[in-house]
Enzyme design. Structure first.
Site, short mmCIF file in Angstrom:
data_model
loop_
_atom_site.label_atom_id
_atom_site.label_comp_id
_atom_site.label_asym_id
_atom_site.label_seq_id
_atom_site.Cartn_x
_atom_site.Cartn_y
_atom_site.Cartn_z
N GLY B 36 4.28 -56.89 22.35
CA GLY B 36 4.21 -56.02 21.17
C GLY B 36 4.11 -54.55 21.48
N CYS B 245 20.71 -74.19 -1.33
CA CYS B 245 22.00 -73.56 -1.04
C CYS B 245 23.10 -74.24 -1.86
CB CYS B 245 22.32 -73.67 0.45
SG CYS B 245 23.99 -73.17 0.88
N CYS B 248 25.49 -76.16 0.89
CA CYS B 248 25.08 -77.24 1.79
C CYS B 248 23.79 -77.91 1.33
CB CYS B 248 24.91 -76.72 3.22
SG CYS B 248 23.41 -75.75 3.45
N CYS B 270 23.29 -70.07 1.97
CA CYS B 270 22.60 -69.74 3.21
C CYS B 270 23.07 -68.39 3.75
CB CYS B 270 22.93 -70.78 4.29
SG CYS B 270 22.26 -72.40 4.01
N CYS B 276 24.75 -73.17 7.72
CA CYS B 276 25.37 -73.73 6.52
C CYS B 276 26.60 -74.57 6.91
CB CYS B 276 25.79 -72.59 5.59
SG CYS B 276 26.08 -73.09 3.89
ZN LIG Z 1 23.93 -73.58 3.15
#
Ligand SMILES: [Zn+2]
Lengths: 258, 298
Positions: B36, B245, B248, B270, B276
């Site tokens: 970090g 989605c 999908c 997506c 996807c």
């Molecule tokens: Zn998707």
């Protein structure tokens, strides 16, 4: 209240090259005590305030401070982390220019809450509640909590600075000309407020001012500075009513403009 | 390494000269050692504008080897101009294989997203970072922000979150949402949606961050704690989407809104186009999967 001083300065001096910022300044301050440092510009009072608040390192002398745990420490032996923690918990600093003492792009509530968050408060509701309480105590309408300080009047900004500093219940507050540039009536209200909070919280205050009226209203003790040295100090009423030094007499009779 | 010689390609392997790559690798090693922490590095001019992720490109150039398989994503897609040109850049200068499949890639350079397919050990995720300094917005002074990091003095981060809640009633920061890494440094994840923040937490992959214009590199080593900052009474939450989605039927993934026509028709699909496509290949069908897709969305 402790018998021991909260802060002790001994033989404090600051040279800027060959020029003297201030020299041989010694004093003690206890909890609940208000000390005014007065003088003209160039008298060394601003340098002294920077030394005391650890913004500047002294060329000579020491400043000792009794920490919350009761242990007295040399301020310039603190680590940077300790120093910062002190600055935002046990100390306050009210600046002449509110733009230096506030975050102008952060709401009033955020300004008051910052110190709480800096020391680990992570509950929004509690931070907001404390901010509301403090806005009330410094007489800012609580419905202004989400407004930016840039929309505030000069007097409100100074009161917001005070709330922002006092929220962690510090024991020592530095004030640098906190009323200058304000209208007389606004000044009077601010001084009244400060006097009330000082008494209520038992604060020690070191206030730098060129205005003897401010010193008289607020302070118990006074130090008069000239050419970097303290030329006279004592109880405020005694010094202002019966100044020993010719220079102080001139100051009191307002012959010298600040 | 059996890198193609400069004579063969006209470029040193992965464009940068070996000395520059060593310098960047030293910065990366330091970044991994201090999770970090922003390590300064001598960012080089790259043959592309800063907005195109020159920091990420330099990090990728320093870590990629001839056997690596590279994937480049931009807004979750492998097919934007930016993603395509970076992929071509490395195909040309390093001769590496490229892929759009998250699982096949060994190095993934990204802007804006972390793939939905969980990353695994041995993978490196390289982020393109525009603004590495999380404290910048309230503290413009570099000397002061450095001090604040050194002292782990991060109250200001919560001031920002406080302001968010005061103004919007909730933490409105949705991108580049600040995180605490390994219990120590606070870091900007780059402009990924906060939806992806939990994926950074204890990821088995190595995560490297490159900021070209700001000349900073930072890192999250594998299996490192990454915690999003929040308040006890306003805990960190990721975005939620009402529907799966449209193509999908995936749920629990980050969706982009796609405008279908000028009559207000739209769908949510997506953002991770590879994810996807993989799901559709596997037979998953969303409610609009049968419809013709607008150009550029496949
Ligand atoms: Zn998707």
């Amino acid at each position: 209240m402790s018998e021991l001083p909260l802060l002790s300065a001994r033989d404090l001096g600051k040279l800027y090259g060959a020029r003297i910022g201030c020299e041989a300044v010694s004093f003690d301050i206890h909890e609940g005590e208000v000390l005014a440092v007065v003088g003209e510009s160039g008298s060394g009072k601003s340098t002294l305030l920077k030394l005391l608040s650890t913004e500047l390192a002294p060329t000579s002398g020491t400043i000792r401070y009794r920490m919350r745990d009761g242990v007295t420490r040399d301020l310039f032996a603190l680590t940077e982390a300790e120093r910062r923690f002190l600055l935002r918990t046990d100390w306050g600093f009210v600046r002449q220019d509110a733009r230096e003492g506030l975050r102008m792009s952060v709401s009033a509530g955020g300004n008051v809450g910052e110190r709480l968050m800096a020391v680990g408060e992570r509950h929004y509701g509690r931070i907001r509640g404390t901010a509301l309480d403090w806005l009330g105590r410094v007489e800012i309408e609580t419905d202004r909590i989400d407004d930016l300080p840039r929309d505030f009047s000069g007097g409100m900004r100074q009161r917001l600075q005070i709330a922002r500093n006092l929220v962690t219940h510090p024991r020592l507050v530095f004030m640098d000309e906190p009323t200058s540039g304000l209208d007389v009536s606004v000044q009077a209200r601010l001084l009244d407020l400060v006097r009330g909070l000082v008494a209520e919280m038992g604060l020690a205050v070191i206030i730098v001012t060129h205005d003897l009226a401010v010193a008289r209203l607020l302070s118990h003790r006074i130090m008069v500075m000239r050419h970097g040295r303290v030329i006279e100090q004592g109880l405020t009423d005694q010094v202002l009513d019966d100044p020993r030094e010719a220079y102080t007499q001139l100051l009191v009779s307002s012959v010298l403009a600040a | 390494m059996n890198a193609p010689s400069p004579a063969e390609t006209g470029y040193n392997f992965a464009y940068l000269d070996e000395q520059t790559k060593r310098m960047i690798r030293r910065a990366i090693l330091k970044a991994i050692a201090i999770p970090g922490y922003q390590v300064p590095f001598a960012s080089r001019e790259m043959p592309m504008p800063y907005g195109w992720g020159t920091g990420g490109v330099q990090v990728t150039a320093a870590v990629i080897g001839p056997d690596d398989v590279l994937k480049v994503i931009d807004q979750g897609s492998d097919d934007t101009t930016n993603a395509v040109s970076i992929r071509k850049f490395f195909a040309k200068t390093a001769g590496v294989a490229t892929t759009t499949r998250t699982a096949e890639a060994t190095v993934i350079q990204t802007r804006h997203r972390i793939p939905e397919t969980p990353l695994s050990e041995g993978q490196i995720l390289v982020y393109q970072v525009p603004i590495p300094e999380p404290l910048r917005f309230l503290e413009p002074r570099e000397t002061e922000t450095r001090k604040l990091h050194a002292l782990a003095d991060y109250g200001l981060m919560h001031v920002k979150l406080y302001e968010d809640i005061a103004r919007h009633g909730h933490i409105a920061t949705t991108y580049d949402y600040p995180v605490e890494v390994a219990g120590r440094y606070v870091m900007n994840p780059s402009p990924t949606p906060k939806f992806d923040n939990p994926k950074m937490h204890r990821s088995p992959a190595l995560q490297l961050f490159g900021a070209g214009r700001e000349k900073r590199i930072y890192a999250v080593p594998p299996y490192t704690d990454v915690v999003s900052l929040d308040f006890e009474d306003h805990p960190f939450e990721v975005q939620r989407f009402e529907k799966p989605c449209a193509l999908c039927a995936a749920t629990g993934v980050y969706l982009d809104e796609v405008v279908l026509d000028d009559r207000g028709g739209r769908m949510f699909v997506c953002s991770d186009s590879d994810y996807c496509a993989s799901r559709r290949d596997a037979g998953h069908r969303g409610e609009m999967a049968g419809d013709a897709l607008p150009a550029g969305q496949s």
